[in-house]
Design a protein around this motif. Structure first.
Motif, PDB file in Angstrom:
ATOM      1  N   ALA A   1      25.462  23.069   0.373  1.00 21.85           N
ATOM      2  CA  ALA A   1      25.771  23.285  -1.149  1.00 21.85           C
ATOM      3  C   ALA A   1      26.684  24.509  -1.277  1.00 21.85           C
ATOM      4  CB  ALA A   1      24.346  24.467  -1.086  1.00 21.85           C
ATOM      5  N   LEU A   2      27.208  25.277  -0.274  1.00 20.84           N
ATOM      6  CA  LEU A   2      27.740  26.274  -0.407  1.00 20.84           C
ATOM      7  C   LEU A   2      29.619  25.376  -0.654  1.00 20.84           C
ATOM      8  CD1 LEU A   2      29.664  29.307   0.008  1.00 20.84           C
ATOM      9  CD2 LEU A   2      29.463  29.281   2.356  1.00 20.84           C
ATOM     10  N   ALA A   3      29.996  24.531  -0.365  1.00 21.42           N
ATOM     11  CA  ALA A   3      30.830  23.837   0.294  1.00 21.42           C
ATOM     12  C   ALA A   3      31.278  23.120  -1.141  1.00 21.42           C
ATOM     13  CB  ALA A   3      31.482  23.053   1.166  1.00 21.42           C
ATOM     14  N   LEU A   4      30.846  22.693  -1.853  1.00 18.40           N
ATOM     15  CA  LEU A   4      30.196  21.793  -3.064  1.00 18.40           C
ATOM     16  C   LEU A   4      30.476  23.168  -3.859  1.00 18.40           C
ATOM     17  CD1 LEU A   4      27.221  18.919  -3.222  1.00 18.40           C
ATOM     18  CD2 LEU A   4      29.810  19.284  -3.298  1.00 18.40           C
TER      19      LEU A   4
ATOM     20  N   VAL B   1      30.532  13.969   8.589  1.00 16.46           N
ATOM     21  CA  VAL B   1      31.610  14.596   7.597  1.00 16.46           C
ATOM     22  C   VAL B   1      31.200  16.442   7.995  1.00 16.46           C
ATOM     23  CG1 VAL B   1      31.329  14.608   5.694  1.00 16.46           C
ATOM     24  CG2 VAL B   1      31.431  12.794   6.544  1.00 16.46           C
ATOM     25  N   LEU B   2      30.343  16.367   7.980  1.00 12.95           N
ATOM     26  CA  LEU B   2      29.513  18.500   7.737  1.00 12.95           C
ATOM     27  C   LEU B   2      30.168  19.158   8.330  1.00 12.95           C
ATOM     28  CD1 LEU B   2      25.980  18.293   6.712  1.00 12.95           C
ATOM     29  CD2 LEU B   2      27.671  18.079   4.978  1.00 12.95           C
ATOM     30  N   LEU B   3      30.748  17.982   9.536  1.00  9.96           N
ATOM     31  CA  LEU B   3      31.328  18.938  10.958  1.00  9.96           C
ATOM     32  C   LEU B   3      32.862  19.769  10.011  1.00  9.96           C
ATOM     33  CD1 LEU B   3      30.205  17.956  14.117  1.00  9.96           C
ATOM     34  CD2 LEU B   3      30.019  20.249  13.144  1.00  9.96           C
ATOM     35  N   MET B   4      33.058  18.383   9.695  1.00 11.45           N
ATOM     36  CA  MET B   4      34.782  18.742   8.897  1.00 11.45           C
ATOM     37  C   MET B   4      34.185  20.199   7.917  1.00 11.45           C
ATOM     38  SD  MET B   4      36.281  15.046   9.075  1.00 11.45           S
ATOM     39  CE  MET B   4      37.720  14.973   8.181  1.00 11.45           C
ATOM     40  N   ALA B   5      33.625  19.220   7.402  1.00  8.31           N
ATOM     41  CA  ALA B   5      33.609  20.331   5.670  1.00  8.31           C
ATOM     42  C   ALA B   5      33.943  22.025   6.614  1.00  8.31           C
ATOM     43  CB  ALA B   5      32.007  20.020   5.301  1.00  8.31           C
ATOM     44  N   CYS B   6      33.322  22.236   7.755  1.00 11.98           N
ATOM     45  CA  CYS B   6      33.403  23.977   8.573  1.00 11.98           C
ATOM     46  C   CYS B   6      34.433  24.674   7.958  1.00 11.98           C
ATOM     47  CB  CYS B   6      32.303  23.868   9.111  1.00 11.98           C
ATOM     48  SG  CYS B   6      30.252  23.307   9.375  1.00 11.98           S
ATOM     49  N   TYR B   7      35.270  23.558   8.590  1.00  8.80           N
ATOM     50  CA  TYR B   7      36.561  24.199   8.062  1.00  8.80           C
ATOM     51  C   TYR B   7      36.891  23.942   6.692  1.00  8.80           C
ATOM     52  CZ  TYR B   7      42.328  23.784   8.543  1.00  8.80           C
ATOM     53  OH  TYR B   7      43.068  24.205   8.229  1.00  8.80           O
ATOM     54  N   SER B   8      37.094  23.337   5.596  1.00  7.73           N
ATOM     55  CA  SER B   8      36.908  23.050   4.438  1.00  7.73           C
ATOM     56  C   SER B   8      36.673  24.608   3.716  1.00  7.73           C
ATOM     57  CB  SER B   8      36.695  22.392   3.971  1.00  7.73           C
ATOM     58  OG  SER B   8      37.959  21.378   4.264  1.00  7.73           O
ATOM     59  N   ILE B   9      35.707  25.400   3.687  1.00 12.71           N
ATOM     60  CA  ILE B   9      34.782  25.984   3.457  1.00 12.71           C
ATOM     61  C   ILE B   9      35.212  27.346   4.054  1.00 12.71           C
ATOM     62  CG2 ILE B   9      32.299  27.623   3.534  1.00 12.71           C
ATOM     63  CD1 ILE B   9      30.707  25.190   4.333  1.00 12.71           C
ATOM     64  N   ILE B  10      35.387  27.570   5.747  1.00 14.07           N
ATOM     65  CA  ILE B  10      36.153  28.962   5.892  1.00 14.07           C
ATOM     66  C   ILE B  10      37.805  29.343   4.983  1.00 14.07           C
ATOM     67  CG2 ILE B  10      37.560  30.148   7.743  1.00 14.07           C
ATOM     68  CD1 ILE B  10      34.514  29.806   7.809  1.00 14.07           C
TER      69      ILE B  10
ATOM     70  N   LEU C   1      38.213  21.828  -8.783  1.00 13.04           N
ATOM     71  CA  LEU C   1      37.721  20.266  -8.849  1.00 13.04           C
ATOM     72  C   LEU C   1      36.185  19.801  -8.503  1.00 13.04           C
ATOM     73  CD1 LEU C   1      39.347  20.456  -5.138  1.00 13.04           C
ATOM     74  CD2 LEU C   1      40.034  20.011  -7.713  1.00 13.04           C
ATOM     75  N   PRO C   2      36.188  18.271  -8.589  1.00 13.36           N
ATOM     76  CA  PRO C   2      34.724  17.190  -9.016  1.00 13.36           C
ATOM     77  C   PRO C   2      33.722  17.820  -8.490  1.00 13.36           C
ATOM     78  CG  PRO C   2      36.496  16.287  -9.511  1.00 13.36           C
ATOM     79  CD  PRO C   2      37.113  17.324  -8.441  1.00 13.36           C
ATOM     80  N   LEU C   3      32.082  17.649  -9.046  1.00 12.43           N
ATOM     81  CA  LEU C   3      30.720  18.786  -8.349  1.00 12.43           C
ATOM     82  C   LEU C   3      31.006  16.932  -7.609  1.00 12.43           C
ATOM     83  CD1 LEU C   3      29.126  20.716  -7.528  1.00 12.43           C
ATOM     84  CD2 LEU C   3      28.194  19.471  -9.563  1.00 12.43           C
ATOM     85  N   THR C   4      31.639  16.638  -6.264  1.00 12.81           N
ATOM     86  CA  THR C   4      31.602  15.362  -5.947  1.00 12.81           C
ATOM     87  C   THR C   4      31.727  15.778  -4.553  1.00 12.81           C
ATOM     88  OG1 THR C   4      33.513  14.212  -5.689  1.00 12.81           O
ATOM     89  CG2 THR C   4      31.552  13.726  -7.165  1.00 12.81           C
ATOM     90  N   ILE C   5      31.423  15.037  -3.038  1.00 15.88           N
ATOM     91  CA  ILE C   5      31.469  15.151  -1.725  1.00 15.88           C
ATOM     92  C   ILE C   5      33.084  15.037  -1.074  1.00 15.88           C
ATOM     93  CG2 ILE C   5      30.702  14.783   0.393  1.00 15.88           C
ATOM     94  CD1 ILE C   5      28.313  15.697  -1.072  1.00 15.88           C
ATOM     95  N   ARG C   6      33.786  14.562  -1.992  1.00 12.63           N
ATOM     96  CA  ARG C   6      35.051  14.088  -1.205  1.00 12.63           C
ATOM     97  C   ARG C   6      35.892  15.526  -1.885  1.00 12.63           C
ATOM     98  NH1 ARG C   6      37.753   9.900  -4.922  1.00 12.63           N
ATOM     99  NH2 ARG C   6      35.792   9.058  -4.774  1.00 12.63           N
ATOM    100  N   SER C   7      35.575  16.409  -2.788  1.00 13.45           N
ATOM    101  CA  SER C   7      35.783  17.674  -2.977  1.00 13.45           C
ATOM    102  C   SER C   7      36.011  18.149  -1.952  1.00 13.45           C
ATOM    103  CB  SER C   7      35.762  18.164  -4.813  1.00 13.45           C
ATOM    104  OG  SER C   7      36.149  17.540  -5.901  1.00 13.45           O
ATOM    105  N   ILE C   8      35.160  18.639  -1.050  1.00 16.20           N
ATOM    106  CA  ILE C   8      35.257  19.529  -0.377  1.00 16.20           C
ATOM    107  C   ILE C   8      36.101  19.605   0.866  1.00 16.20           C
ATOM    108  CG2 ILE C   8      32.876  20.040   1.727  1.00 16.20           C
ATOM    109  CD1 ILE C   8      31.622  19.268   0.672  1.00 16.20           C
ATOM    110  N   PHE C   9      36.603  18.487   1.094  1.00 17.99           N
ATOM    111  CA  PHE C   9      37.869  18.256   2.278  1.00 17.99           C
ATOM    112  C   PHE C   9      39.168  17.951   1.380  1.00 17.99           C
ATOM    113  CE2 PHE C   9      33.285  15.939   3.089  1.00 17.99           C
ATOM    114  CZ  PHE C   9      33.776  16.085   4.388  1.00 17.99           C
ATOM    115  N   TYR C  10      39.680  18.490   0.183  1.00 14.15           N
ATOM    116  CA  TYR C  10      40.825  19.144  -0.060  1.00 14.15           C
ATOM    117  C   TYR C  10      41.571  19.164   0.402  1.00 14.15           C
ATOM    118  CZ  TYR C  10      44.900  19.036  -3.122  1.00 14.15           C
ATOM    119  OH  TYR C  10      45.785  18.861  -4.352  1.00 14.15           O
ATOM    120  N   PRO C  11      40.925  20.871   1.953  1.00 11.79           N
ATOM    121  CA  PRO C  11      42.220  21.501   2.452  1.00 11.79           C
ATOM    122  C   PRO C  11      42.215  20.444   3.439  1.00 11.79           C
ATOM    123  CG  PRO C  11      40.617  22.453   1.947  1.00 11.79           C
ATOM    124  CD  PRO C  11      39.977  21.356   1.561  1.00 11.79           C
ATOM    125  N   ILE C  12      42.035  19.298   3.825  1.00 20.22           N
ATOM    126  CA  ILE C  12      42.374  18.128   4.873  1.00 20.22           C
ATOM    127  C   ILE C  12      43.285  17.734   4.889  1.00 20.22           C
ATOM    128  CG2 ILE C  12      41.180  17.183   6.915  1.00 20.22           C
ATOM    129  CD1 ILE C  12      38.875  18.905   6.314  1.00 20.22           C
TER     130      ILE C  12
END
Length: 556
Positions: free
Chosen positions: A204-207, A526-535, A216-227
């Motif tokens: 939820a926080l990442a989105l 996917v979620l483990l990668m998202a942790c990096y993107s959040i920070i 960015l769009p409200l989709t899961i892919r947007s979380i991974f832009y930093p990667i």
């Protein structure tokens, strides 16, 4: 980026640090008119997801006899071979959330420095609980504490191969009722407390961050832009979103299956309506029809109103159990259970060297995979209703407060049931999982009324989950647009029910659980990668200074 009018996503209010990209929300969408209905879907996410799920429903219904054993074998292999991975991943999410609460990054406000919340605390909490764990709390509120208590009381049993055959957590507590209760409640809270809510909070926080602050769009892919950078708009992002659709649909279907099982069991208990596949199918069809009405009513008039009704009914039922049950034992049990949870948490969350394989694999691994498969659905829904909260406020409310309410619910219902069993009411322990709640309520006054309220709660939780799930899947398959045509949500709401029916007929709850686990595993990566993107995303955002976070910000 597309305009707010085009996408339905509000621009940040006040200071924020949007990502500069040439991608326009909805630029890959196919827009068409089919008779009186509009169409606005992402190509190829909608097409691949839709065709794959239609094919899955057809094949599962066509080969019911052979798919059941296959699904059960799949679940067993995943939970036994990857238990260490699921436990380790969930620990990472808890540590991340606790870090953000105390970190300066917690001062970032979702939606921009001047954003204000869209919903009051009451409305916000109601939607959090209805979407997050409604059916699960009804199904497991009595059955899980009783299961862990009785298995702990039974002690450790070892087979001829030297491996444990019992289902008790950790080292059990043979013959010691007090220790078995403490261990059983600690194990239950472990499955319903910090870890699952940390999974939801992470998504939820990442989105919310990458949509409301980064534009960015409200989709899961947007979380991974930093990667991945601009590659998230290509096949890398397509695959992430397709996986999110599968995880959401099968995780939701598992819960709908549990809901149908319990509603059917309750109706049989009260009115003699036989427990059968036919009854469950009719229940799913009927409740999906009600969910469609809620879909047509919209978020505020549909999900929000139903969630608030459910919160009131759930609070009344909880209060009733506390008042007419062993009140002092429930009150003292709440605090003792929290202490037991803290005491046993390190051992319960240990991912390696476990001797309690049946518990850690059959219970914990399945739960973590189920929560992870639910996380795109619950996470996106929480994100949509959490604009205007600071990260610290968001994490605290999504992680800590729901965990405490789950502890209170499990202590009241599970503690009352354990008290009755120790007093000689063996019917509760002997009842099947779907009917344990009604068996416990039968020992209290006004059992007909409270059991009926229990059935209503299961059904309305069923409706809100289906409605919320169709909203989330439609947003993903519409390329991040939150105001896509309503017929698309009708399509996904219908297929949620069809998938639940297909899995029930193709192997029962075992099939439902197998699909939740099988989609939970890849999405955990996917979620483990998202942790990096959040920070990375939070580090570039303006942060509130002092009490007046709407007026003064600083940028690190």
């Amino acid at each position: 980026m597309g305009s707010e009018a085009d996408t339905g996503i509000e621009s940040p209010d006040g200071a924020a640090n949007p990502i500069d990209t040439e991608y326009e929300i909805g630029q890959d969408n196919i827009q068409a008119e089919i008779g009186p209905f509009g169409l606005d879907v992402h190509n190829p996410v909608f097409l691949i997801s839709g065709l794959a799920i239609v094919a899955f429903v057809f094949l599962t219904l066509a080969f019911q006899e052979s798919v059941g054993p296959m699904f059960n074998d799949l679940r067993g292999w995943l939970t036994s071979s990857l238990d260490w991975f699921f436990l380790s991943a969930a620990n990472v999410f808890v540590v991340l959330c606790l870090f953000l609460i105390v970190s300066p990054l917690g001062r970032v406000r979702l939606g921009g420095a001047d954003a204000t919340p869209d919903y009051s605390y009451a409305g916000w909490f109601a939607m959090l609980f209805a979407a997050g764990m409604g059916i699960g709390l009804m199904f497991y509120g009595v059955s899980e504490p009783i299961s862990h208590f009785t298995s702990s009381m039974g002690g450790i049993a070892v087979g001829e191969d030297g491996l444990r055959t019992d289902w008790a957590p950790l080292g059990a507590a043979a013959g010691d009722a007090d220790a078995a209760f403490d261990l059983g409640m600690a194990a239950t809270i472990f499955h319903w407390g910090l870890h699952p809510w940390a999974i939801y909070a992470t998504v939820a926080l990442a989105l919310a961050l990458f949509s409301f602050n980064k534009g960015l769009p409200l989709t899961i892919r947007s979380i991974f832009y930093p990667i991945f950078g601009e590659r998230v708009w290509g096949w890398t992002g397509h695959l992430i979103d397709i996986l999110a659709v599968f995880a959401t649909l099968f995780g939701l279907a598992t819960s709908l299956g549990f809901g149908a099982e319990q509603a059917n069991a309750g109706l049989d208990y009260l009115f003699g309506i036989s427990v059968s596949d036919t009854s469950k199918v009719f229940l799913i069809v009927g409740i999906t029809g009600v969910a469609l009405i809620s879909v047509l009513a919209g978020l505020d008039a549909g999900v929000k109103r139903l969630s608030e009704i459910n919160m009131i009914l759930a609070a009344l039922l909880l209060l009733f159990v506390v008042l007419v049950g062993p009140t002092m034992e429930i009150i003292t049990g709440f605090f003792s259970s929290l202490l037991s949870y803290a005491q046993y948490l390190p051992a319960l969350s240990n991912p390696v060297g476990r001797e309690d394989a049946n518990f850690s694999q059959g219970w914990t691994s399945f739960y973590w995979a189920w929560w992870i498969s639910w996380s795109p659905f619950v996470g996106m829904f929480i994100a949509r209703v959490s604009r205007g909260r600071t990260v610290r406020e968001f994490i605290t409310c999504v992680l800590i407060i729901p965990s405490l309410v789950c502890v209170l619910w499990m202590t009241a219902f599970g503690g009352t049931a354990v008290h009755m069993v120790t007093e000689g009411v063996t019917a509760i322990a002997e009842a099947g999982l779907p009917i344990k709640l009604f068996t416990m309520l039968d020992q209290l006054p006004l059992q007909a009324i409270t059991s009926f309220i229990g059935i209503v709660l299961v059904i309305v939780f069923f409706v809100t989950s289906s409605d919320s799930g169709s909203l989330v899947i439609d947003t993903i398959t519409a390329g991040g647009k939150v105001d896509a045509p309503v017929p698309q949500r009708v399509f996904w709401c219908t297929f949620e029910g069809l998938v639940a029916i297909a899995l029930l007929l193709g192997g029962g709850l075992g099939s439902l659980q197998a699909m939740a686990v099988s989609t939970g595993f890849p999405f955990a990566i996917v979620l483990l990668m998202a942790c990096y993107s959040i920070i990375q995303g939070l580090r570039t955002e303006p942060k509130a200074v002092g009490a007046n976070s709407e007026a003064t910000v600083s940028k690190d």
